[in-house]
Motif scaffolding. Structure first.
Motif, PDB file in Angstrom:
ATOM      1  N   SER A 110      -9.924  -3.611 -12.647  1.00 25.13           N
ATOM      2  CA  SER A 110     -10.112  -2.728 -11.496  1.00 25.13           C
ATOM      3  C   SER A 110     -11.570  -2.653 -11.045  1.00 25.13           C
ATOM      4  O   SER A 110     -11.855  -2.114  -9.985  1.00 25.13           O
ATOM      5  CB  SER A 110      -9.582  -1.308 -11.745  1.00 25.13           C
ATOM      6  OG  SER A 110      -9.140  -0.750 -10.520  1.00 25.13           O
ATOM      7  N   ALA A 170     -20.562   4.083  -1.995  1.00 27.66           N
ATOM      8  CA  ALA A 170     -19.711   3.515  -3.035  1.00 27.66           C
ATOM      9  C   ALA A 170     -18.269   3.645  -2.595  1.00 27.66           C
ATOM     10  O   ALA A 170     -17.985   4.243  -1.546  1.00 27.66           O
ATOM     11  CB  ALA A 170     -19.919   4.255  -4.356  1.00 27.66           C
ATOM     12  N   GLY A 171     -17.363   3.096  -3.417  1.00 22.06           N
ATOM     13  CA  GLY A 171     -15.953   3.163  -3.070  1.00 22.06           C
ATOM     14  C   GLY A 171     -15.481   4.600  -2.925  1.00 22.06           C
ATOM     15  O   GLY A 171     -14.770   4.953  -1.980  1.00 22.06           O
ATOM     16  N   ALA A 172     -15.875   5.442  -3.884  1.00 23.22           N
ATOM     17  CA  ALA A 172     -15.410   6.824  -3.848  1.00 23.22           C
ATOM     18  C   ALA A 172     -15.889   7.526  -2.575  1.00 23.22           C
ATOM     19  O   ALA A 172     -15.139   8.272  -1.951  1.00 23.22           O
ATOM     20  CB  ALA A 172     -15.893   7.569  -5.090  1.00 23.22           C
ATOM     21  N   GLU A 175     -13.752   6.345   0.255  1.00 19.91           N
ATOM     22  CA  GLU A 175     -12.463   7.059   0.311  1.00 19.91           C
ATOM     23  C   GLU A 175     -12.642   8.407   0.991  1.00 19.91           C
ATOM     24  O   GLU A 175     -11.848   8.792   1.855  1.00 19.91           O
ATOM     25  CB  GLU A 175     -11.935   7.323  -1.103  1.00 19.91           C
ATOM     26  CG  GLU A 175     -11.452   6.117  -1.844  1.00 19.91           C
ATOM     27  CD  GLU A 175     -11.093   6.506  -3.274  1.00 19.91           C
ATOM     28  OE1 GLU A 175     -10.599   7.623  -3.480  1.00 19.91           O
ATOM     29  OE2 GLU A 175     -11.327   5.699  -4.178  1.00 19.91           O
ATOM     30  N   HIS A 203      -6.146   5.079  -8.759  1.00 19.75           N
ATOM     31  CA  HIS A 203      -7.436   5.386  -9.366  1.00 19.75           C
ATOM     32  C   HIS A 203      -7.700   6.881  -9.157  1.00 19.75           C
ATOM     33  O   HIS A 203      -7.337   7.443  -8.122  1.00 19.75           O
ATOM     34  CB  HIS A 203      -8.493   4.562  -8.634  1.00 19.75           C
ATOM     35  CG  HIS A 203      -9.810   4.477  -9.324  1.00 19.75           C
ATOM     36  ND1 HIS A 203     -10.829   5.367  -9.072  1.00 19.75           N
ATOM     37  CD2 HIS A 203     -10.289   3.603 -10.231  1.00 19.75           C
ATOM     38  CE1 HIS A 203     -11.878   5.038  -9.793  1.00 19.75           C
ATOM     39  NE2 HIS A 203     -11.584   3.969 -10.510  1.00 19.75           N
ATOM     40  N   THR A 205     -10.145   8.515  -8.254  1.00 16.33           N
ATOM     41  CA  THR A 205     -10.923   8.915  -7.078  1.00 16.33           C
ATOM     42  C   THR A 205     -10.019   9.195  -5.875  1.00 16.33           C
ATOM     43  O   THR A 205     -10.423   9.910  -4.959  1.00 16.33           O
ATOM     44  CB  THR A 205     -11.942   7.836  -6.696  1.00 16.33           C
ATOM     45  OG1 THR A 205     -11.271   6.574  -6.677  1.00 16.33           O
ATOM     46  CG2 THR A 205     -13.094   7.786  -7.682  1.00 16.33           C
ATOM     47  N   THR A 247      -3.115   1.487  -3.066  1.00 16.49           N
ATOM     48  CA  THR A 247      -3.980   0.398  -3.518  1.00 16.49           C
ATOM     49  C   THR A 247      -3.119  -0.851  -3.620  1.00 16.49           C
ATOM     50  O   THR A 247      -2.095  -0.825  -4.301  1.00 16.49           O
ATOM     51  CB  THR A 247      -4.559   0.731  -4.902  1.00 16.49           C
ATOM     52  OG1 THR A 247      -5.111   2.045  -4.877  1.00 16.49           O
ATOM     53  CG2 THR A 247      -5.637  -0.266  -5.297  1.00 16.49           C
ATOM     54  N   THR A 251      -3.208  -0.980  -9.292  1.00 15.46           N
ATOM     55  CA  THR A 251      -4.044  -1.072 -10.496  1.00 15.46           C
ATOM     56  C   THR A 251      -3.289  -1.698 -11.671  1.00 15.46           C
ATOM     57  O   THR A 251      -3.863  -1.869 -12.744  1.00 15.46           O
ATOM     58  CB  THR A 251      -4.584   0.314 -10.908  1.00 15.46           C
ATOM     59  OG1 THR A 251      -3.466   1.156 -11.190  1.00 15.46           O
ATOM     60  CG2 THR A 251      -5.419   0.927  -9.808  1.00 15.46           C
ATOM     61  N   ASP A 276      -6.712   1.638  -0.361  1.00 15.21           N
ATOM     62  CA  ASP A 276      -7.838   1.554  -1.293  1.00 15.21           C
ATOM     63  C   ASP A 276      -8.118   0.067  -1.484  1.00 15.21           C
ATOM     64  O   ASP A 276      -7.310  -0.661  -2.062  1.00 15.21           O
ATOM     65  CB  ASP A 276      -7.469   2.239  -2.612  1.00 15.21           C
ATOM     66  CG  ASP A 276      -8.609   2.210  -3.625  1.00 15.21           C
ATOM     67  OD1 ASP A 276      -9.412   1.257  -3.592  1.00 15.21           O
ATOM     68  OD2 ASP A 276      -8.691   3.132  -4.450  1.00 15.21           O
ATOM     69  N   ALA A 278     -10.312  -1.550  -3.255  1.00 16.16           N
ATOM     70  CA  ALA A 278     -11.070  -1.981  -4.427  1.00 16.16           C
ATOM     71  C   ALA A 278     -10.572  -3.318  -4.972  1.00 16.16           C
ATOM     72  O   ALA A 278     -11.330  -4.058  -5.586  1.00 16.16           O
ATOM     73  CB  ALA A 278     -11.007  -0.910  -5.514  1.00 16.16           C
ATOM     74  N   GLN A 298     -11.280   1.211   2.447  1.00 16.31           N
ATOM     75  CA  GLN A 298     -12.669   1.048   2.010  1.00 16.31           C
ATOM     76  C   GLN A 298     -12.841  -0.276   1.279  1.00 16.31           C
ATOM     77  O   GLN A 298     -11.930  -0.770   0.629  1.00 16.31           O
ATOM     78  CB  GLN A 298     -13.115   2.220   1.129  1.00 16.31           C
ATOM     79  CG  GLN A 298     -13.248   1.941  -0.364  1.00 16.31           C
ATOM     80  CD  GLN A 298     -11.901   2.103  -1.089  1.00 16.31           C
ATOM     81  OE1 GLN A 298     -10.922   2.528  -0.502  1.00 16.31           O
ATOM     82  NE2 GLN A 298     -11.873   1.758  -2.370  1.00 16.31           N
ATOM     83  N   ASN A 300     -15.333  -2.240  -1.562  1.00 12.44           N
ATOM     84  CA  ASN A 300     -16.341  -1.976  -2.587  1.00 12.44           C
ATOM     85  C   ASN A 300     -17.182  -3.258  -2.632  1.00 12.44           C
ATOM     86  O   ASN A 300     -16.794  -4.222  -3.281  1.00 12.44           O
ATOM     87  CB  ASN A 300     -15.700  -1.719  -3.949  1.00 12.44           C
ATOM     88  CG  ASN A 300     -14.725  -0.553  -3.914  1.00 12.44           C
ATOM     89  OD1 ASN A 300     -13.805  -0.532  -3.091  1.00 12.44           O
ATOM     90  ND2 ASN A 300     -14.913   0.406  -4.789  1.00 12.44           N
ATOM     91  N   HIS A 302     -19.754  -3.910  -4.115  1.00 12.99           N
ATOM     92  CA  HIS A 302     -20.199  -4.218  -5.475  1.00 12.99           C
ATOM     93  C   HIS A 302     -19.062  -4.802  -6.313  1.00 12.99           C
ATOM     94  O   HIS A 302     -19.291  -5.215  -7.427  1.00 12.99           O
ATOM     95  CB  HIS A 302     -20.794  -2.968  -6.131  1.00 12.99           C
ATOM     96  CG  HIS A 302     -19.970  -1.743  -5.916  1.00 12.99           C
ATOM     97  ND1 HIS A 302     -19.875  -1.133  -4.697  1.00 12.99           N
ATOM     98  CD2 HIS A 302     -19.183  -1.042  -6.744  1.00 12.99           C
ATOM     99  CE1 HIS A 302     -19.062  -0.084  -4.783  1.00 12.99           C
ATOM    100  NE2 HIS A 302     -18.623  -0.012  -6.014  1.00 12.99           N
ATOM    101  N   LYS A 303     -17.858  -4.811  -5.811  1.00 10.12           N
ATOM    102  CA  LYS A 303     -16.776  -5.498  -6.511  1.00 10.12           C
ATOM    103  C   LYS A 303     -16.492  -6.829  -5.807  1.00 10.12           C
ATOM    104  O   LYS A 303     -16.747  -7.892  -6.335  1.00 10.12           O
ATOM    105  CB  LYS A 303     -15.521  -4.624  -6.543  1.00 10.12           C
ATOM    106  CG  LYS A 303     -15.717  -3.338  -7.334  1.00 10.12           C
ATOM    107  CD  LYS A 303     -14.472  -2.464  -7.350  1.00 10.12           C
ATOM    108  CE  LYS A 303     -14.747  -1.190  -8.149  1.00 10.12           C
ATOM    109  NZ  LYS A 303     -13.623  -0.247  -8.076  1.00 10.12           N
TER     110      LYS A 303
HETATM  111  C1  LIG Z   1     -13.563   1.147  -8.418  1.00 10.91           C
HETATM  112  C2  LIG Z   1     -12.417   1.775  -7.773  1.00 10.91           C
HETATM  113  C3  LIG Z   1     -12.575   2.888  -6.932  1.00 10.91           C
HETATM  114  C4  LIG Z   1     -13.890   3.646  -6.777  1.00 10.91           C
HETATM  115  O1  LIG Z   1     -14.930   2.874  -6.361  1.00 10.91           O
HETATM  116  P1  LIG Z   1     -16.461   3.168  -6.757  1.00 10.91           P
HETATM  117  O2  LIG Z   1     -17.207   2.167  -5.979  1.00 10.91           O
HETATM  118  O3  LIG Z   1     -16.549   2.989  -8.232  1.00 10.91           O
HETATM  119  O4  LIG Z   1     -16.776   4.569  -6.340  1.00 10.91           O
HETATM  120  C5  LIG Z   1     -11.464   3.353  -6.272  1.00 10.91           C
HETATM  121  N1  LIG Z   1     -10.255   2.782  -6.438  1.00 10.91           N
HETATM  122  C6  LIG Z   1     -10.063   1.730  -7.264  1.00 10.91           C
HETATM  123  C7  LIG Z   1      -8.690   1.125  -7.396  1.00 10.91           C
HETATM  124  C8  LIG Z   1     -11.135   1.201  -7.967  1.00 10.91           C
HETATM  125  O5  LIG Z   1     -10.957   0.161  -8.796  1.00 10.91           O
END
Ligand SMILES: *Cc1c(COP(=O)(O)O)cnc(C)c1O
Length: 523
Positions: A110, A170-172, A175, A203, A205, A247, A251, A276, A278, A298, A300, A302-303
């Motif tokens: 994740s 960030a992802g959160a 969201e 997740h 968040t 998502t 997950t 989501d 991510a 959203q 991410n 960084h992912k």
């Molecule tokens: C990582 C993640 C988030 C939150 O993202 P951040 O960048 O860590 O704030 C939300 N949902 C899922 C499924 C994630 O893997």
């Protein structure tokens, strides 16, 4: 002989890489991290050493004469005075106490811990980008604004949405931003609504973002195949539901196959679909959430786009929206007028904006890295990213399913979830398996998540790992499964190689013990 640096090899130091260690398999894994380190303050009192050998500043500046006494410091008791080399070694050794993507495989499900190419790093360090001040007037920041404009366009294209905000950190926060726009859209129609539907695989968040926007969260149960089913959504959907947050792939690493039908059900009752994003790594260049019926999603960066995951930051969580949510986008927005770029930073021009989420433009350094990667890969490279990420996860799934319980038979996409069911009878738990992996030189996978799986081990290899690395990981996992059969106590006593092991994870994060003294035992 005295050892002024405080460094001491651990008595039971185990040297060499995984390949040469008698206990563990091959595979290019790292192993080691074996030395103690004192605080700089514990290196002894002032001994007159200094990190620089520059001559004193010239002139007749006398601080005692020129500065008010309250700005003069007499000295700090016990302040260490150290040479440059001592300081460099101290921090370099500390840096090696952690596992990083540049040191070894990091299969954290994740989180998409992929390798961050150094070419993106080099571009992010170009002085024109790295030193640009956020308050530069637009006429002096045209290059930076153009970069933001291009990234916004690229992300919108990749995801199939009308527009994207780059502001969230960030992802959160993405969201939160997305749900704020959903709320603003409903409120603008005179229909604020009360609830958001969130599947049980989400997740943490997701429900948090809803609650922060004043919504009640209704948890939906996913089916025996790990997917959310349209009937479940139909039963929960009514005209008080503002949105559903999904998502996909979820997950469990499973593609949510019923999005089009779910979108129809939710839209028919006036609700919106939040995606989501991510796990976008599994879909890049293959499918677009905007085309599936999502209204907002959203990223991410960084992912998916290989920007570093810092120790809590900086990340970047841009949010893409369909046409109907564009007026609600947060500020600032970069617009192109003729050949010039301009920053819209004012609610007068965007009366329905949800406002500003944070200072300035967002985490700009992440924008440079992400656009560099997107431009370097191009459409074909992005598609190959998703295909390889999915292939790698399925390779691990196929090679590990004999040794570990697979709770869902449904095909995986970019990550795969196992459990400790096969090992449990010997007393070895998911926590023990994860800790033992550290001795084999691998970062543990995500564990005990998603919550719907008991004793989950969630493995995400990403596209950047070689077959040799994956094989090394499989060897390690097989060796651990075998050891759980023959020597369960050995697995439960792991890890043995790190300087610190089995800390109380809650207390260690909230009340870290940073002080070390010779002979001190850390619980
Ligand atoms: C990582 C993640 C988030 C939150 O993202 P951040 O960048 O860590 O704030 C939300 N949902 C899922 C499924 C994630 O893997």
């Amino acid at each position: 002989m005295s050892n002024p640096t405080g460094w001491k090899p651990r008595i039971e130091q185990e040297s060499g890489t995984a390949a040469t260690h008698p206990e563990v398999g091959a595979g290019g894994a790292t192993s080691g991290l074996a030395h103690e380190e004192r605080l700089l303050f514990e290196h002894g009192a002032a001994n007159g050493r200094t990190g620089v050998s520059l001559p004193p500043a010239g002139g007749d500046f006398d601080p005692e004469r020129e500065l008010p006494p309250e700005l003069l410091r007499a000295g700090i008791e016990g302040l260490p005075t150290l040479g440059e080399l001592e300081v460099v070694r101290h921090f370099t050794r500390l840096s090696a106490w952690n596992h990083g993507i540049d040191t070894g495989f990091y299969p954290l499900g994740s989180c998409t811990m992929k390798y961050n190419p150094k070419s993106s790093e080099a571009l992010a360090r170009l002085p024109g980008f790295a030193n640009a001040h956020p308050l530069l007037p637009p006429e002096l920041a045209q290059g930076s604004l153009e970069l933001m404009f291009q990234l916004e366009r690229a992300l919108s294209e990749i995801s199939g949405f009308a527009a994207t905000t780059l502001a969230p950190a960030a992802g959160a926060q993405g969201e939160l931003t997305g749900v704020m726009m959903i709320r603003a859209w409903h409120v603008a129609r005179g229909d604020a609504r009360k609830r958001v539907l969130v599947p049980d695989t989400a997740h943490g968040t997701n429900p948090a973002s809803c609650a922060q926007n004043g919504y009640d969260v209704v948890q939906l149960e996913s089916g025996p195949d790990g997917r959310l089913h349209p009937e479940t959504v139909r039963d929960a959907m009514d005209e008080d539901v503002a949105a559903i947050m999904i998502t996909s792939p979820n997950t469990l690493g499973i593609f949510e196959a019923h999005i089009a039908e779910i979108a129809e059900i939710v839209h028919a009752k006036g609700g919106l679909l939040y995606g989501d994003g991510a796990n976008l790594n599994a879909l890049l260049g293959v499918a677009r959430p905007g085309d599936m019926g999502f209204d907002v999603m959203q990223f991410n960066l960084h992912k998916t786009f290989a920007t570093p995951h810092g120790g809590g930051g900086p990340g970047s969580g841009p949010v893409a929206v369909s046409e109907k949510l564009v007026p609600f986008l947060p500020l600032p927005v970069v617009v192109k007028e003729g050949e010039r770029y301009r920053l819209v930073n004012d609610g007068k021009e965007r009366p329905r904006t949800i406002g500003k989420l944070r200072e300035f433009h967002g985490n700009f350094g992440m924008f440079v890295r992400a656009l560099a990667l997107i431009r370097e890969y191009g459409p074909e490279g992005l598609k190959a990213t998703a295909q390889l990420a999915v292939l790698n996860a399925n390779y691990l799934r196929a090679r590990l399913k004999d040794a570990y319980d697979l709770p869902y038979e449904t095909d995986s996409l970019h990550e795969v979830v196992f459990t400790d069911k096969a090992q449990k009878p010997t007393g070895v738990t998911t926590m023990d398996l994860a800790k033992r992996l550290i001795d084999h030189g691998f970062h543990p996978p995500t564990i005990y998540f998603p919550l719907v799986v008991h004793g989950a081990l969630m493995i995400e290899p990403t596209e950047t790992e070689s077959k040799e690395t994956l094989d090394g990981f499989v060897d390690g996992m097989h060796a651990i499964a075998e050891q759980a059969r023959t020597d369960p106590e050995g697995v439960r006593a792991s890890p043995r190689k790190p300087v610190r092991a089995r800390l109380d994870e809650t207390r260690a994060a909230r009340k870290p013990v940073l002080r070390w003294r010779p002979g001190m035992k850390v619980e």
